[in-house]
Design an enzyme around this catalytic site. Structure first.
Site, PDB file in Angstrom:
ATOM      1  N   LYS A  82      54.105  45.832  43.293  1.00 49.69           N
ATOM      2  CA  LYS A  82      52.682  44.806  42.837  1.00 49.69           C
ATOM      3  C   LYS A  82      53.708  43.433  42.043  1.00 49.69           C
ATOM      4  CE  LYS A  82      48.418  45.129  41.343  1.00 49.69           C
ATOM      5  NZ  LYS A  82      47.191  46.045  40.426  1.00 49.69           N
ATOM      6  N   SER A 139      42.669  50.303  40.502  1.00 45.81           N
ATOM      7  CA  SER A 139      43.265  49.724  41.226  1.00 45.81           C
ATOM      8  C   SER A 139      44.267  50.507  42.237  1.00 45.81           C
ATOM      9  CB  SER A 139      44.348  48.279  40.395  1.00 45.81           C
ATOM     10  OG  SER A 139      42.967  47.342  40.321  1.00 45.81           O
ATOM     11  N   SER A 173      42.748  46.177  42.836  1.00 47.44           N
ATOM     12  CA  SER A 173      43.650  45.381  43.019  1.00 47.44           C
ATOM     13  C   SER A 173      44.552  45.514  43.457  1.00 47.44           C
ATOM     14  CB  SER A 173      43.782  44.711  41.188  1.00 47.44           C
ATOM     15  OG  SER A 173      44.614  45.586  41.101  1.00 47.44           O
TER      16      SER A 173
HETATM   17  N1  GLN Z   1      38.310  46.478  39.608  1.00 48.09           N
HETATM   18  C1  GLN Z   1      38.937  46.835  38.113  1.00 48.09           C
HETATM   19  C2  GLN Z   1      38.898  45.205  37.471  1.00 48.09           C
HETATM   20  O1  GLN Z   1      38.481  45.059  38.451  1.00 48.09           O
HETATM   21  C3  GLN Z   1      39.926  47.734  38.125  1.00 48.09           C
HETATM   22  C4  GLN Z   1      41.001  46.709  37.867  1.00 48.09           C
HETATM   23  C5  GLN Z   1      42.166  47.256  37.879  1.00 48.09           C
HETATM   24  O2  GLN Z   1      42.312  48.901  37.410  1.00 48.09           O
HETATM   25  N2  GLN Z   1      43.725  46.934  37.570  1.00 48.09           N
HETATM   26  O3  GLN Z   1      39.489  45.382  36.658  1.00 48.09           O
END
Ligand code: GLN
Length: 481
Positions: free
Chosen positions: A80, A179, A155
Site C-alpha cells: 500500500k 481499512s 482505504s
Molecule cells: N473508513 C475509515 C476512515 O475513513 C477507516 C480508514 C482506515 O482504516 N484507514 O477513517
C-alpha cells in the site's frame, strides 16, 4: 500456466523447488498481468521492476546454490502506498506527496524482502488512508475486480484488489478503522488487522498513530499467517511495537474448532445491516457451529458510541500528523508571497476534500474549550469499548460479526454523503479502538455475486486463534455459503 491462475505461497514454493519456473519468470508473469489489467482497475500507482528483478535474481541464485529458502522466497507482493519504500514513489494517494521517494524502507517491507518476497509496486488507496471506498485517492478510484462498476472498499482498496485480481500473491495494507478488513470483505479475500503493536509501524506514514496498523491480504488464511509470521515482532525503531513473542502462526492452524465459544453481539444484526449480508453472516455462524463452535450471545453496550469516538480520535491525531506537509520538507511546493501564503497554497492544493474535512474536524476537537467535550470524552469512550471487549473475552474465545453492514457499492453511489460512509465502519472501528486483532474472511456472496466478509475478533495478541478459525472456516467452504 494460465494467465490468470491463482498462485498461493505454497504453490510458488513448489513450482520454484520443482524448477517449473524461476523467480524471474514469475515476476515477469505478474508484470504482464499488471500490464493487461492496471489501466482498467487502477490498482498500482507505481511499479518497481528494477528492484523486483534484482530480488528475483537473488532468489534464483539461492535456488541454484541449493540454499535453504526463506518463507516468502520468490513471492510477488504489493505494498500500500502509505508504506515507505526506499527510492520508490510513495504518495499516500495524495497530490501533496507527488514525486516523493522515501530515503528508507518501512520495517515491514524490510522484513518481507529479507524473507525473499518480491515487491512489485505500490497500491492505490484513499488519500492518507482516509476513506472506505478508494474514491478519495487523488489518482482516481480503484475498480473492484469482482465487479468493475463497484468500489473495492478502502482505504487499502488497491492492495485488496491486487490479490483479488491475481496481480499479487499477497499484499500489505493498513488499518486504522477498518481499512484492511473492509476492502478484504468487498473484494472477497482474507484480510487481517493484527493487534496494535504486533507489526512495526516504522516507515508507515501516519494517519492516526494510536490506531494505525499494518497487516496482510492473501488468497488463503494460511498465506495470511505466513506473511504475518514474517512481519510481526518487536522493532526497536517503533516504541509502540510490542515485545510479545511471535508464535508460529502457520503451525497453529489446522486444529479442530471443537468447543470454542464464539460471542455474537445480537444487537449487531438489527438496524442498518443489509438483509443479504445478515443472511450470509448467519450462515457463516451456522457453519462455525457445525465445526464445533458454541454460540454465545454477548453484549457490546458501548458500540453505539464507537463511530463518534473513532472520528474524534482519528481526526485529532490526523490534524497533528498532517501538519508536516507544508511545502518545505516533502512534495511539490506552491509558491506564495509570504511563508504563510506558501503554506496555504501548498496545503490548499495538495490535500483533497476529505483530508481537509478531517484536518478541520480534528483541529476543532482539540482546540481550547472543546478538548474536554470532544477529545477527552472520545478517549473515555475508547476505554469503555476496550472494556466491552475484555469482558466479552472472559466469556468467549472469539467474537464474530459482519465485517461491513453492506457489500461493495457502485462507484459514485455514496460520495455525496460522508456521514453515511462513516457509519458503515461500525463493526470495524470498535476493534480498532480496543487494539484487538480482527480478520475478515469471505462468507458467501450476495445474489448479484458480491462477496460478503465475516469478521472474527480475538483477544489482544490472539492472532493465532483468529487465523486458525479463519482457516477452518475457509476449508469448510465458507466462501461458497
Ligand atoms: N473508513 C475509515 C476512515 O475513513 C477507516 C480508514 C482506515 O482504516 N484507514 O477513517
Amino acid at each position: 500456466m494460465s494467465a490468470t491462475a491463482i498462485w498461493t505461497i505454497p504453490e510458488v514454493r513448489s513450482a520454484l523447488d520443482a524448477r517449473k519456473i524461476s523467480a524471474r519468470e514469475l515476476v515477469k508473469e505478474f508484470y504482464a498481468r499488471i500490464e493487461r489489467r492496471n489501466a482498467e482497475l487502477n490498482i498500482f500507482l507505481a511499479l518497481s521492476p528494477e528492484r523486483a528483478y534484482a530480488q528475483a535474481d537473488k532468489v534464483d541464485a539461492a535456488i541454484a546454490a541449493g540454499d535453504a529458502l526463506p518463507a516468502l522466497a520468490g513471492v510477488p507482493v504489493a505494498v500500500k502506498d502509505v508504506i515507505s519504500t526506499h527510492g520508490i514513489p510513495t504518495t499516500c494517494g495524495s497530490r501533496i506527496l507527488q514525486g516523493y521517494r522515501p530515503a528508507y524502507d518501512a520495517t515491514a517491507v524490510t522484513r518481507l524482502e529479507r524473507a525473499g518476497a518480491i515487491v512489485l509496486g505500490k497500491t492505490n488507496c484513499d488519500e492518507f488512508a482516509m476513506g472506505s471506498s478508494n474514491e478519495n485517492s487523488a489518482y482516481g478510484p480503484v475498480r473492484n475486480p469482482v465487479a468493475t462498476d463497484y468500489v473495492p472498499g478502502g482505504s487499502s482498496g488497491g492492495s485488496a484488489a491486487a490479490v483479488a485480481a491475481n496481480l499479487a500473491v499477497a499484499a500489505l495494507g493498513t488499518d486504522t478503522g477498518g481499512s484492511i478488513r473492509q476492502p478484504g470483505s468487498f473484494c472477497g479475500v482474507p484480510a487481517l488487522n493484527p493487534s496494535y503493536g504486533r507489526v512495526s509501524r516504522y516507515g508507515l506514514i501516519a494517519y492516526a498513530s494510536s490506531l494505525d496498523r499494518i497487516g496482510p491480504f492473501a488468497h488463503t488464511a494460511s498465506d495470511v499467517a505466513t506473511v504475518l509470521s514474517v512481519i510481526a515482532g518487536r522493532d526497536p525503531r517503533d516504541s509502540t511495537s510490542a515485545s510479545v513473542p511471535v508464535p508460529d502462526y502457520v503451525a497453529g492452524i489446522g486444529k479442530s474448532l471443537h468447543g470454542l465459544r464464539i460471542g455474537i453481539p445480537d444487537d449487531y444484526f438489527g438496524e442498518g445491516i443489509d438483509p443479504e449480508v445478515r443472511k450470509k453472516i448467519e450462515a457463516g455462524i451456522a457453519l462455525l457451529e457445525k465445526l464445533g463452535c458454541k454460540r454465545v450471545s454477548i453484549r457490546m453496550p458501548n458500540t453505539e458510541y464507537a463511530i463518534a469516538a473513532y472520528y474524534i480520535i482519528a481526526t485529532a491525531e490526523a490534524s497533528s500528523n498532517l501538519a508536516r506537509y507544508d511545502g518545505v520538507r516533502y512534495g511539490p511546493r506552491v509558491p506564495g508571497a509570504t511563508l504563510i501564503e506558501m503554506y496555504q497554497k501548498t496545503r490548499g492544493r495538495g490535500f483533497g476534500a476529505e483530508v481537509k474535512r478531517r484536518i478541520v474536524l480534528g483541529t476543532y476537537v482539540l482546540s481550547a474549550g472543546y478538548y474536554d467535550a470532544y477529545y477527552l470524552k472520545g478517549q473515555k469512550v475508547r476505554t469503555l469499548i476496550a472494556r466491552d471487549f475484555r469482558e466479552a473475552f472472559e466469556k468467549v474465545d472469539a467474537i464474530v460479526t459482519p465485517t461491513s453492514p453492506v457489500p461493495a457499492f457502485r462507484l459514485g453511489e455514496r460520495t455525496a454523503n460522508p456521514l453515511q460512509m462513516y457509519l458503515a465502519d461500525i463493526y470495524t472501528v470498535t476493534g480498532s479502538l480496543a487494539g484487538v486483532p480482527g480478520i475478515s474472511v469471505p462468507s458467501g456472496k450476495t445474489a448479484s455475486g458480491l462477496p460478503v466478509g465475516l469478521q472474527i475478533y480475538g483477544p489482544a495478541f490472539g492472532e493465532d486463534r483468529v487465523l486458525h478459525m479463519a482457516h477452518a472456516f475457509e476449508q469448510a467452504g465458507g466462501q461458497e455459503l
